[in-house]
Design an enzyme around this catalytic site. Structure first.
Site, PDB file in Angstrom:
ATOM      1  N   PRO A 136      36.996  35.946  32.547  1.00 64.92           N
ATOM      2  CA  PRO A 136      38.181  35.147  32.869  1.00 64.92           C
ATOM      3  C   PRO A 136      39.334  35.348  31.893  1.00 64.92           C
ATOM      4  CG  PRO A 136      36.204  33.827  33.174  1.00 64.92           C
ATOM      5  CD  PRO A 136      35.762  35.119  32.557  1.00 64.92           C
ATOM      6  N   GLY A 139      40.697  40.865  30.990  1.00 63.69           N
ATOM      7  CA  GLY A 139      40.718  41.806  32.106  1.00 63.69           C
ATOM      8  C   GLY A 139      41.094  43.179  31.597  1.00 63.69           C
ATOM      9  N   SER A 140      42.409  43.429  31.503  1.00 61.70           N
ATOM     10  CA  SER A 140      42.866  44.709  30.956  1.00 61.70           C
ATOM     11  C   SER A 140      42.439  44.883  29.507  1.00 61.70           C
ATOM     12  CB  SER A 140      44.391  44.807  31.072  1.00 61.70           C
ATOM     13  OG  SER A 140      44.796  44.836  32.427  1.00 61.70           O
ATOM     14  N   TRP A 164      35.542  38.492  38.497  1.00 63.88           N
ATOM     15  CA  TRP A 164      35.978  39.544  39.426  1.00 63.88           C
ATOM     16  C   TRP A 164      34.885  40.566  39.669  1.00 63.88           C
ATOM     17  CZ3 TRP A 164      39.888  37.200  41.280  1.00 63.88           C
ATOM     18  CH2 TRP A 164      40.747  36.484  40.448  1.00 63.88           C
ATOM     19  N   ILE A 165      33.663  40.101  39.839  1.00 69.35           N
ATOM     20  CA  ILE A 165      32.526  41.003  39.981  1.00 69.35           C
ATOM     21  C   ILE A 165      32.270  41.300  41.460  1.00 69.35           C
ATOM     22  CG2 ILE A 165      30.107  41.378  39.424  1.00 69.35           C
ATOM     23  CD1 ILE A 165      32.096  41.134  37.011  1.00 69.35           C
ATOM     24  N   THR A 166      32.517  42.541  41.846  1.00 69.13           N
ATOM     25  CA  THR A 166      32.181  42.979  43.192  1.00 69.13           C
ATOM     26  C   THR A 166      30.665  42.948  43.352  1.00 69.13           C
ATOM     27  OG1 THR A 166      34.116  44.423  43.264  1.00 69.13           O
ATOM     28  CG2 THR A 166      32.363  44.884  44.846  1.00 69.13           C
ATOM     29  N   GLY A 346      55.941  48.297  64.004  1.00 70.78           N
ATOM     30  CA  GLY A 346      56.872  47.205  64.214  1.00 70.78           C
ATOM     31  C   GLY A 346      56.171  45.860  64.258  1.00 70.78           C
ATOM     32  N   GLU A 370      39.534  48.601  38.514  1.00 70.23           N
ATOM     33  CA  GLU A 370      39.207  49.748  37.632  1.00 70.23           C
ATOM     34  C   GLU A 370      40.355  50.072  36.681  1.00 70.23           C
ATOM     35  OE1 GLU A 370      36.280  50.780  37.617  1.00 70.23           O
ATOM     36  OE2 GLU A 370      35.422  50.532  39.616  1.00 70.23           O
ATOM     37  N   THR A 372      44.381  48.289  35.954  1.00 68.84           N
ATOM     38  CA  THR A 372      45.621  48.210  36.731  1.00 68.84           C
ATOM     39  C   THR A 372      46.412  49.508  36.582  1.00 68.84           C
ATOM     40  OG1 THR A 372      46.947  47.337  34.917  1.00 68.84           O
ATOM     41  CG2 THR A 372      45.728  45.731  36.256  1.00 68.84           C
TER      42      THR A 372
END
Length: 390
Positions: A136, A139-140, A164-166, A346, A370, A372
């Site tokens: 949390p 991140g980066s 953010w765990i896939t 459109g 992976e 930013t």
């Protein structure tokens, strides 16, 4: 909308086996994945059975050593497979990329005993992996992670929260980076944690803009006990292990991005050929033709970039700069091409009746995961100019 006819792109395939493999992957994607993609994404349904199918056919193990159940395929071929899967449904393509990333640490830094004990099941036993680096508050700035692992006899006890765990909550194993020493990158160690370990739990999945069928969740570690035999690499080597995995993982994101972009272009071309205005197909109008030409050119350039980076990797040459370039360029291309595809359709493109709005929503995350794209620019600049002065 379209049947997605094969695109005439330049691909240097290493072997007839690889060519046959990619034909098989496309057929599987068109038969098993694409037909239900829109419905299942709208319902937020995770297609676990598809990953079981891919595992059974060896497609979760392509770039790894056959001695441990891998497919012995070069990364160049593996990435083209990812592109095909992502074109059919990003939840599946990105899921395979994350699983491959989750196996990387053990495959490249584990001991012979560890690889023999765990890799065959991870690669071909129907298991699904997750990669736990982000938190949390980090991140980066991944080196600032706070999850701790403390020694207790022959075990390690892990406490903390990953974010953010896939595949959070559905994975069978987690590659977890935790702090075993002081602050900074040298105090981090990697662990292989079973998905059913006591004390490991997942929060409710995040509510996301796209990829609603892929669960992304926080993973909580509350006194999770892991034997030292599941420590990967040396103590304090974890950050190096993580960065090595991310270089390869960025190529997976690049390939998925081109798959999404190609799917959007295919839809836009099919629509432009069918939609008539002023008595003729809108594909006849030069303004639209130029837009489609630009989309195709961006896709071809991105594909060439990720394949060239893969060839460097396959040759054992440095590829970190090229991986960052590929991830940056291909994900930006996916965002631009999907946006343009919505414009081609459109008002219809803005509705859920056509897939381009979903592809546009999904493309955005590829500029974030992976690392930013701002981080990718920092990595590239470091290679081009050198480290920043302090």
């Amino acid at each position: 909308m379209s049947d997605r006819a094969p695109q005439p792109v330049a691909r240097r395939l290493p072997s007839d086996e690889a060519r046959d493999l990619l034909v098989l992957v496309r057929e599987l994607a068109e038969r098993e994945i694409a037909p239900r993609a829109a419905e299942e994404e709208a319902a937020g349904r995770f297609p676990r059975e598809l990953f079981t199918l891919l595992s059974g056919t060896g497609l979760l193990a392509l770039p790894y050593d056959s001695a441990y159940g891998g497919g012995d395929q070069p990364y160049e071929v593996y990435l083209q497979m990812l592109e095909e899967l992502a074109a059919a449904r990003l939840t599946v393509g990105l899921g395979v990329s994350v699983h491959t990333l989750s196996c990387h640490a053990l495959a490249h830094f584990g001991t012979e005993e560890q690889r023999a004990a765990h890799l065959p099941a991870m690669l071909g036993g129907g298991l699904l992996g997750a990669y736990c680096l982000s938190e949390p508050s980090s991140g980066s700035d991944a080196a600032a992670l706070r999850t701790r692992a403390e020694r207790d006899g022959g075990d390690w006890v892990l406490d903390g929260t990953k974010a953010w765990i896939t595949h959070g909550g559905v994975a069978d194993f987690y590659t977890v980076l935790a702090r075993t020493g002081g602050p900074g990158p040298r105090g981090i160690t990697a662990f292989l944690v079973p998905g059913d370990a006591p004390g490991l739990s997942a929060a409710a999945p995040e509510r996301k803009m796209g990829m609603k069928g892929s669960p992304t969740a926080q993973v909580h570690l509350d006194g999770v006990r892991v034997p030292d035999a599941r420590r990967i690499g040396e103590e304090g080597q974890g950050f190096t292990i993580a960065l090595a995995a991310l270089d390869s993982g960025r190529l997976g994101i690049a390939a998925c991005a081109i798959g999404v972009a190609q799917a959007a272009l295919d839809e836009a071309v099919a629509y432009a050929r069918e939609r008539r205005q002023f008595g003729r197909p809108i594909a006849d109008f030069q303004g639209l033709r130029f837009l489609l030409a630009d989309m195709a050119t961006r896709i071809a350039a991105g594909r060439a970039l990720y394949l060239e980076a893969a060839r460097l990797r396959d040759a054992g040459l440095p590829f970190a700069r090229e991986a960052a370039m590929a991830k940056l360029s291909c994900s930006d291309t996916a965002m631009q091409v999907t946006t343009d595809a919505v414009q081609v359709l459109g008002g219809y493109g803005y509705t859920a009746d056509f897939p381009v709005e979903r592809l546009m929503r999904e493309a955005k995350v590829l500029q974030i995961v992976e690392g930013t794209n701002q981080i990718q620019r920092m990595v590239i600049a470091r290679h081009v100019v050198g480290p920043e002065s302090r």
